[in-house]
Design a protein around this motif. Sequence first.
Motif, mmCIF file in Angstrom:
data_model
loop_
_atom_site.group_PDB
_atom_site.id
_atom_site.type_symbol
_atom_site.label_atom_id
_atom_site.label_comp_id
_atom_site.label_asym_id
_atom_site.label_seq_id
_atom_site.Cartn_x
_atom_site.Cartn_y
_atom_site.Cartn_z
ATOM 1 N N ARG A 149 67.508 -68.786 -90.796
ATOM 2 C CA ARG A 149 66.947 -69.249 -89.522
ATOM 3 C C ARG A 149 66.957 -68.202 -88.422
ATOM 4 N NH1 ARG A 149 69.550 -73.615 -85.275
ATOM 5 N NH2 ARG A 149 67.874 -73.466 -83.762
ATOM 6 N N ARG A 181 67.213 -76.590 -94.294
ATOM 7 C CA ARG A 181 65.747 -76.645 -94.245
ATOM 8 C C ARG A 181 65.141 -76.454 -95.642
ATOM 9 N NH1 ARG A 181 67.951 -74.590 -89.820
ATOM 10 N NH2 ARG A 181 67.109 -75.153 -87.789
ATOM 11 N N GLU A 184 61.545 -77.440 -96.414
ATOM 12 C CA GLU A 184 60.508 -76.661 -95.730
ATOM 13 C C GLU A 184 60.117 -75.379 -96.470
ATOM 14 O OE1 GLU A 184 61.886 -76.428 -91.572
ATOM 15 O OE2 GLU A 184 63.062 -78.208 -92.056
ATOM 16 N N GLY A 210 64.075 -80.544 -90.272
ATOM 17 C CA GLY A 210 62.674 -80.767 -90.608
ATOM 18 C C GLY A 210 62.327 -82.224 -90.830
ATOM 19 N N MET A 292 58.605 -72.726 -90.004
ATOM 20 C CA MET A 292 59.327 -72.209 -88.846
ATOM 21 C C MET A 292 59.190 -70.692 -88.744
ATOM 22 S SD MET A 292 62.578 -70.671 -88.112
ATOM 23 C CE MET A 292 63.899 -71.323 -89.139
ATOM 24 N N SER A 336 59.177 -74.592 -84.745
ATOM 25 C CA SER A 336 59.153 -75.333 -86.003
ATOM 26 C C SER A 336 58.018 -76.344 -85.938
ATOM 27 C CB SER A 336 60.482 -76.061 -86.231
ATOM 28 O OG SER A 336 61.530 -75.156 -86.463
#
Length: 367
Positions: A149, A181, A184, A210, A292, A336
Amino acid sequence: MTSPNPLLEAFKKAPYLLPGNGKRTVEVLKEALEHIEDQEESDVYGSGKIIEEFQIKMANYLGKESSVFFPSGTMAQQIALRIWCDRKRTKKVAYHPLCHLEIHEEDGLKELHHLEPILLADKDRVIELEDVTELNEDIACLLLELPQREIGGQLPEYKTLEEISAYCRKKGIKLHLDGARLYEILPYYQKSAAEICSLFDSVYISFYKGIGGVAGAILAGGEDFVKESKVWKRRHGGDLISLYPYIISADHYFEKRIGRMQEYFEQAKEAAAAFNDCQGVFTIPEMPVSNMFHVYFQEPKEKVESLMAEIAEETGVAMTGYVKEINETQCSYELSIGDQYGRVPKENLEKAFYLLDEKMKNAKVGS
């Protein structure tokens, strides 16, 4: 008294938002509870149909023998690493320098469990196989965060994951997945959650990032691992009398959004391309690998706050409610993509990016 932030105020008033799944109000829980019968029995201290069925469902989804629901991922991951360290009788684990445990948890791993983290790789890139094979420390567990991230949601190649997994198993190192995540990244890797999780000994997933639930996490792995994690969950105070508001919202929004991850991914690539076409703006990664990414502006924070607020007021489209300073001439924010992006009328979206380009050009001329 602090003065109001014009960007945040504009974000709150805007009818259209670029990021996320919507504002976090009590409506998030109310929607999740609408289909629940009034006489549905709650869970009690980690037992009961509502929690046990959800744990089985998530274990199956992740391809693991068992799973346990936690009120927070912070609690779940510290416990996972503690278990692996106790089993190997070593206090050392390894993870990225910008791992959540290292920068967001007030040294909980060190203060509560007395574990010693070994930081792998440069902070601006993902962990590669060579970082693991060249590690000259006896560690119990390696934690990989997918996506990473703090550096824009970057990912290693899938072949790299397979190689790291094989190496760890050969060396007796447990591999834990920070999969907050996880959903995702499935479109990018073109793999199922179970396929990815098969490379790992334990995995954590979140239900508010998410997915957009109220809160909560799942920790999954083998039967013995999960049984031991439940003991630690009780020790941490994680066995609340009832967790059903979190479980119901987790299940509701999981079903609502798990099938939309490909759509979010495609929209993220569209949005990143639009940002990169603007003067003095770029994204990391340039081409997103999930829904993201990070947006960078080559202008001071105060100037960007002002122009972004103007764009929200002129178009009704709020791209963000904050930017953070990197240095005197640069700032950034994390974007995001969720439900909200697709609700923005195309003409408003195009106008917002047109104005961003124009205002950034004017800012450069005026500086």
